[in-house]
Scaffold this motif. Structure first.
Motif, PDB file in Angstrom:
ATOM      1  N   GLN A  49     109.473  -6.478  15.508  1.00 18.48           N
ATOM      2  CA  GLN A  49     109.050  -5.532  14.479  1.00 18.48           C
ATOM      3  C   GLN A  49     107.726  -4.917  14.926  1.00 18.48           C
ATOM      4  OE1 GLN A  49     110.889  -4.741  11.747  1.00 18.48           O
ATOM      5  NE2 GLN A  49     112.437  -6.109  12.614  1.00 18.48           N
ATOM      6  N   ILE A  50     107.688  -3.582  15.011  1.00 23.70           N
ATOM      7  CA  ILE A  50     106.475  -2.880  15.424  1.00 23.70           C
ATOM      8  C   ILE A  50     106.259  -1.671  14.524  1.00 23.70           C
ATOM      9  CG2 ILE A  50     106.686  -3.612  17.829  1.00 23.70           C
ATOM     10  CD1 ILE A  50     107.608  -0.662  18.390  1.00 23.70           C
ATOM     11  N   GLN A  51     105.125  -1.010  14.718  1.00 17.85           N
ATOM     12  CA  GLN A  51     104.820   0.210  13.991  1.00 17.85           C
ATOM     13  C   GLN A  51     104.234   1.219  14.968  1.00 17.85           C
ATOM     14  OE1 GLN A  51     101.415   0.413  11.120  1.00 17.85           O
ATOM     15  NE2 GLN A  51     103.058   0.793   9.646  1.00 17.85           N
ATOM     16  N   VAL A  52     104.636   2.480  14.820  1.00 19.64           N
ATOM     17  CA  VAL A  52     104.072   3.567  15.610  1.00 19.64           C
ATOM     18  C   VAL A  52     103.264   4.432  14.650  1.00 19.64           C
ATOM     19  CG1 VAL A  52     104.577   5.577  17.049  1.00 19.64           C
ATOM     20  CG2 VAL A  52     105.991   3.517  17.242  1.00 19.64           C
TER      21      VAL A  52
ATOM     22  N   ALA B  74     112.338  -1.755  14.566  1.00 18.38           N
ATOM     23  CA  ALA B  74     112.643  -2.973  15.322  1.00 18.38           C
ATOM     24  C   ALA B  74     113.150  -2.537  16.691  1.00 18.38           C
ATOM     25  CB  ALA B  74     113.696  -3.795  14.594  1.00 18.38           C
ATOM     26  N   VAL B  75     112.572  -3.103  17.726  1.00 18.54           N
ATOM     27  CA  VAL B  75     112.976  -2.777  19.100  1.00 18.54           C
ATOM     28  C   VAL B  75     113.311  -4.073  19.832  1.00 18.54           C
ATOM     29  CG1 VAL B  75     111.604  -0.651  19.208  1.00 18.54           C
ATOM     30  CG2 VAL B  75     110.586  -2.809  19.930  1.00 18.54           C
ATOM     31  N   PRO B  76     114.165  -3.983  20.842  1.00 19.02           N
ATOM     32  CA  PRO B  76     114.480  -5.198  21.599  1.00 19.02           C
ATOM     33  C   PRO B  76     113.289  -5.652  22.442  1.00 19.02           C
ATOM     34  CG  PRO B  76     115.889  -3.349  22.272  1.00 19.02           C
ATOM     35  CD  PRO B  76     114.950  -2.840  21.240  1.00 19.02           C
TER      36      PRO B  76
ATOM     37  N   THR C 248     109.071  -0.838  26.248  1.00 14.79           N
ATOM     38  CA  THR C 248     107.730  -0.365  26.583  1.00 14.79           C
ATOM     39  C   THR C 248     107.176   0.490  25.442  1.00 14.79           C
ATOM     40  OG1 THR C 248     108.487   1.665  27.646  1.00 14.79           O
ATOM     41  CG2 THR C 248     108.301  -0.316  29.046  1.00 14.79           C
ATOM     42  N   ILE C 249     105.880   0.745  25.502  1.00 12.77           N
ATOM     43  CA  ILE C 249     105.253   1.603  24.498  1.00 12.77           C
ATOM     44  C   ILE C 249     105.901   2.987  24.499  1.00 12.77           C
ATOM     45  CG2 ILE C 249     103.115   2.857  23.972  1.00 12.77           C
ATOM     46  CD1 ILE C 249     101.572   0.321  24.646  1.00 12.77           C
ATOM     47  N   GLY C 250     106.124   3.545  25.673  1.00 14.44           N
ATOM     48  CA  GLY C 250     106.753   4.867  25.758  1.00 14.44           C
ATOM     49  C   GLY C 250     108.138   4.883  25.134  1.00 14.44           C
ATOM     50  N   GLN C 251     108.935   3.860  25.407  1.00 17.76           N
ATOM     51  CA  GLN C 251     110.279   3.780  24.835  1.00 17.76           C
ATOM     52  C   GLN C 251     110.216   3.632  23.317  1.00 17.76           C
ATOM     53  OE1 GLN C 251     111.501   0.387  27.115  1.00 17.76           O
ATOM     54  NE2 GLN C 251     112.641   1.626  28.613  1.00 17.76           N
ATOM     55  N   ALA C 252     109.257   2.852  22.832  1.00 20.17           N
ATOM     56  CA  ALA C 252     109.119   2.644  21.387  1.00 20.17           C
ATOM     57  C   ALA C 252     108.733   3.943  20.684  1.00 20.17           C
ATOM     58  CB  ALA C 252     108.092   1.557  21.112  1.00 20.17           C
ATOM     59  N   ILE C 253     107.840   4.717  21.288  1.00 20.61           N
ATOM     60  CA  ILE C 253     107.428   5.986  20.685  1.00 20.61           C
ATOM     61  C   ILE C 253     108.625   6.924  20.600  1.00 20.61           C
ATOM     62  CG2 ILE C 253     106.017   8.056  21.010  1.00 20.61           C
ATOM     63  CD1 ILE C 253     103.855   6.165  22.204  1.00 20.61           C
TER      64      ILE C 253
ATOM     65  N   LEU D 209     104.489  -3.427  27.849  1.00 21.90           N
ATOM     66  CA  LEU D 209     105.515  -3.994  26.973  1.00 21.90           C
ATOM     67  C   LEU D 209     104.936  -4.246  25.586  1.00 21.90           C
ATOM     68  CD1 LEU D 209     107.209  -6.588  29.358  1.00 21.90           C
ATOM     69  CD2 LEU D 209     107.998  -4.296  28.767  1.00 21.90           C
ATOM     70  N   VAL D 210     105.737  -3.943  24.566  1.00 24.28           N
ATOM     71  CA  VAL D 210     105.292  -4.190  23.187  1.00 24.28           C
ATOM     72  C   VAL D 210     105.532  -5.649  22.829  1.00 24.28           C
ATOM     73  CG1 VAL D 210     105.665  -1.817  22.432  1.00 24.28           C
ATOM     74  CG2 VAL D 210     107.487  -3.488  22.155  1.00 24.28           C
ATOM     75  N   ARG D 211     104.733  -6.115  21.870  1.00 23.12           N
ATOM     76  CA  ARG D 211     104.882  -7.471  21.347  1.00 23.12           C
ATOM     77  C   ARG D 211     105.127  -7.375  19.844  1.00 23.12           C
ATOM     78  NH1 ARG D 211      99.624 -10.411  23.659  1.00 23.12           N
ATOM     79  NH2 ARG D 211      98.762  -8.876  22.263  1.00 23.12           N
ATOM     80  N   ALA D 212     105.618  -8.433  19.285  1.00 19.88           N
ATOM     81  CA  ALA D 212     105.900  -8.452  17.846  1.00 19.88           C
ATOM     82  C   ALA D 212     104.647  -8.102  17.056  1.00 19.88           C
ATOM     83  CB  ALA D 212     106.414  -9.829  17.435  1.00 19.88           C
ATOM     84  N   GLN D 213     104.817  -7.280  16.047  1.00 22.05           N
ATOM     85  CA  GLN D 213     103.764  -6.865  15.113  1.00 22.05           C
ATOM     86  C   GLN D 213     102.744  -5.917  15.718  1.00 22.05           C
ATOM     87  OE1 GLN D 213     104.408  -7.689  11.957  1.00 22.05           O
ATOM     88  NE2 GLN D 213     106.167  -8.782  12.803  1.00 22.05           N
ATOM     89  N   ASP D 214     102.997  -5.355  16.904  1.00 19.77           N
ATOM     90  CA  ASP D 214     102.086  -4.363  17.485  1.00 19.77           C
ATOM     91  C   ASP D 214     102.080  -3.088  16.647  1.00 19.77           C
ATOM     92  OD1 ASP D 214     101.177  -5.820  19.634  1.00 19.77           O
ATOM     93  OD2 ASP D 214     102.355  -4.762  21.146  1.00 19.77           O
ATOM     94  N   ARG D 215     100.915  -2.459  16.546  1.00 19.76           N
ATOM     95  CA  ARG D 215     100.813  -1.117  15.977  1.00 19.76           C
ATOM     96  C   ARG D 215     100.456  -0.200  17.140  1.00 19.76           C
ATOM     97  NH1 ARG D 215      96.446  -0.924  12.332  1.00 19.76           N
ATOM     98  NH2 ARG D 215      95.182  -0.225  14.055  1.00 19.76           N
ATOM     99  N   ILE D 216     101.408   0.589  17.562  1.00 19.43           N
ATOM    100  CA  ILE D 216     101.203   1.521  18.666  1.00 19.43           C
ATOM    101  C   ILE D 216     100.567   2.774  18.083  1.00 19.43           C
ATOM    102  CG2 ILE D 216     102.345   2.927  20.419  1.00 19.43           C
ATOM    103  CD1 ILE D 216     104.593   0.742  20.355  1.00 19.43           C
ATOM    104  N   GLU D 217      99.464   3.189  18.662  1.00 24.70           N
ATOM    105  CA  GLU D 217      98.726   4.349  18.170  1.00 24.70           C
ATOM    106  C   GLU D 217      98.754   5.449  19.213  1.00 24.70           C
ATOM    107  OE1 GLU D 217      95.157   2.174  17.864  1.00 24.70           O
ATOM    108  OE2 GLU D 217      95.615   1.385  15.882  1.00 24.70           O
ATOM    109  N   ILE D 218      99.005   6.655  18.758  1.00 26.57           N
ATOM    110  CA  ILE D 218      98.956   7.832  19.620  1.00 26.57           C
ATOM    111  C   ILE D 218      97.670   8.558  19.245  1.00 26.57           C
ATOM    112  CG2 ILE D 218     100.127   9.938  20.346  1.00 26.57           C
ATOM    113  CD1 ILE D 218     102.713   8.625  19.106  1.00 26.57           C
ATOM    114  N   TYR D 219      96.792   8.755  20.213  1.00 26.05           N
ATOM    115  CA  TYR D 219      95.477   9.323  19.936  1.00 26.05           C
ATOM    116  C   TYR D 219      95.457  10.827  20.179  1.00 26.05           C
ATOM    117  CZ  TYR D 219      94.391   4.389  20.353  1.00 26.05           C
ATOM    118  OH  TYR D 219      94.398   3.031  20.214  1.00 26.05           O
TER     119      TYR D 219
END
Length: 96
Positions: A6-9, A23-25, A29-34, A65-75
């Motif tokens: 479970q992540i958040q962008v 939810a991502v497998p 990666t961060i790029g794939q999640a975005i 690579l993303v980890r569970a509960q990451d919040r990916i931020e685009i600046y």
């Protein structure tokens, strides 16, 4: 079945904030999640070739690579140089 994380962008403009929970497998990666979040469809100005990204305020690369509960931020790009802005404020301050 692969473990799902479970992540958040997140992305913010001056007028609005955008958050996408997904939810991502494991191994995404961060790029794939975005891309999977679809946030670029909501905010057409996002360009991953030029916008830096990070996780919880720390810059990362798109292949991290993303980890569970990451919040990916685009600046967004900075409007003003912080050092120059501080110099201008200091110059306006009366001398003691």
């Amino acid at each position: 079945m692969a473990d799902m994380l479970q992540i958040q962008v997140a992305y913010a403009t001056a007028e609005r904030e955008f958050f996408k929970d997904l939810a991502v497998p494991a191994g995404t990666t961060i790029g794939q999640a975005i891309i999977a979040s679809g946030i670029a469809a909501d905010v057409p100005g996002i360009d991953l070739d030029h916008n830096p990204v990070g996780v919880f305020g720390k810059k990362k690369t798109l292949d991290t690579l993303v980890r569970a509960q990451d919040r990916i931020e685009i600046y967004r790009p900075l409007i003003a140089d912080p050092k120059e802005a501080r110099r201008r404020r200091a110059a306006r301050k009366p001398k003691a």
